[in-house]
Write an enzyme that holds these catalytic residues in place. Sequence first.
Site, PDB file in Angstrom:
ATOM      1  N   LYS A  63       0.838  -1.203   0.000  1.00 25.19           N
ATOM      2  CA  LYS A  63       0.000   0.000   0.000  1.00 25.19           C
ATOM      3  C   LYS A  63       0.878   1.260   0.000  1.00 25.19           C
ATOM      4  O   LYS A  63       2.097   1.167  -0.105  1.00 25.19           O
ATOM      5  CB  LYS A  63      -0.977  -0.038   1.184  1.00 25.19           C
ATOM      6  CG  LYS A  63      -1.833  -1.311   1.234  1.00 25.19           C
ATOM      7  CD  LYS A  63      -2.864  -1.400   0.098  1.00 25.19           C
ATOM      8  CE  LYS A  63      -3.461  -2.783  -0.084  1.00 25.19           C
ATOM      9  NZ  LYS A  63      -4.381  -3.256   0.922  1.00 25.19           N
TER      10      LYS A  63
HETATM   11  C1  LIG Z   1      -5.375  -4.341   1.269  1.00 21.87           C
HETATM   12  C2  LIG Z   1      -6.835  -4.112   1.323  1.00 21.87           C
HETATM   13  C3  LIG Z   1      -7.625  -4.455   2.430  1.00 21.87           C
HETATM   14  C4  LIG Z   1      -7.091  -5.251   3.583  1.00 21.87           C
HETATM   15  O1  LIG Z   1      -5.992  -4.679   4.143  1.00 21.87           O
HETATM   16  P1  LIG Z   1      -5.148  -5.444   5.278  1.00 21.87           P
HETATM   17  O2  LIG Z   1      -4.414  -4.334   5.950  1.00 21.87           O
HETATM   18  O3  LIG Z   1      -4.260  -6.385   4.551  1.00 21.87           O
HETATM   19  O4  LIG Z   1      -6.096  -6.140   6.171  1.00 21.87           O
HETATM   20  C5  LIG Z   1      -8.959  -4.116   2.423  1.00 21.87           C
HETATM   21  N1  LIG Z   1      -9.505  -3.475   1.381  1.00 21.87           N
HETATM   22  C6  LIG Z   1      -8.794  -3.154   0.281  1.00 21.87           C
HETATM   23  C7  LIG Z   1      -9.473  -2.428  -0.826  1.00 21.87           C
HETATM   24  C8  LIG Z   1      -7.446  -3.471   0.225  1.00 21.87           C
HETATM   25  O5  LIG Z   1      -6.745  -3.180  -0.882  1.00 21.87           O
END
Ligand SMILES: *Cc1c(COP(=O)(O)O)cnc(C)c1O
Length: 385
Positions: free
Chosen positions: A188
């Site tokens: 991210k």
């Molecule tokens: C990565 C992601 C999540 C989950 O994130 P985590 O921190 O891995 O639990 C939820 N929604 C979207 C759209 C994502 O890209």
Amino acid sequence: MIPYGRQDISEEDIRSVVEVLRSDWLTQGPAVERFEQEVARYCGAKYAVAVSSATAALHVACLAAGLKPGDALWTSPNTFVASANCGLYCGARPDFVDIDPRTYNLSVDALEEKLARAEKQGRLPRIVIPVHFAGQSCDMDAIAGLGKRYGFTVIEDASHAIGGRYRDTRVGSCAFSDMTVFSFHPVKIITTGEGGMVLTNRQDFYEKLVRLRSHGITRDPRFMEGESDGPWYYQQIELGFNYRITDIQAGLGASQMQRLDEFVARRRQLSDRYDSLLRDFPLTLPWRHPDAYSAVHLYVVRLRLDLIGKTHRQVFEELRQHGIGANLHYIPVHTQPYYQKMGFRKGDFPEAERYYGEAISLPLYPGLTENEQDYVVLTLRNIFQ
Ligand SMILES: *Cc1c(COP(=O)(O)O)cnc(C)c1O
């Protein structure tokens, strides 16, 4: 292999983590608070609650909004499964709203139609979770308006979008929603290894989120039944979880925040460069909504299969064979076996399914070099020849 995304860790980040390791607190200490304050201040939200992942953040946000068994939660089919699973954790029924063919975000027109139908059937959702796909904000003004009219809570899944903007607000300000969720997974925009956060402007949500993060326990006499027994005393007043993030992770997060604008600027620069290099390719390039300043978590192209003598899968495999870790975001959630068993069918959300048959996420992250990007473009050119 050039991956589709990866973290960017500096010596400063490492120093920040080591500093926490040498301190008195490893979890739920001052680094967590500092990180929360930093993100809340940046986004222009009153409150922030850091947790162990965005998945945990979505879960506690749904609980804070009062999601209960039998309720409905709507989101986009073009998302990671976590955006819908949070409804299931609360015993609610997830449902989906098909996507807009230009932004790949949940379509506001489709939402409006579905709400009108649901109202007649007395099955309005309690929560709608717009997902800011690839870092580009949904049309939050319109969604907030529908939320007021039909009485649902809006939780933004901004896992892709920290550092982005919608009109003159930062994503995370909650100017058009009740809560906003961020993810700090390594692919991210900024990372804490694993981690997530809920932002809100509502004190009641904030207090509930803080309790749900830690077993439903409070040390605040204002929330206790009866009198406190003494300075050691706490009460469990609801059922919560251990969704805490560590100070070690928060130390990394606070340090990454210092480079957030730089990360987003670099992503946008690389994304603009892809736009110009791929201009004449048999591809549909990302469309930029004029109201959104995207954090560009993903660079997604769609194959113009009518112009390419190869299948989607062939193009994918050839990219991988040439060391390019292309990826696909997302497999429509309603087509997952678990969701099929709940009664969803292929064909339910045709726009998201059509998109899935053509989309490819090309490598994009701050550390991607222009040489690597040129190699991706050259490889694609050869595949299409
Ligand atoms: C990565 C992601 C999540 C989950 O994130 P985590 O921190 O891995 O639990 C939820 N929604 C979207 C759209 C994502 O890209």
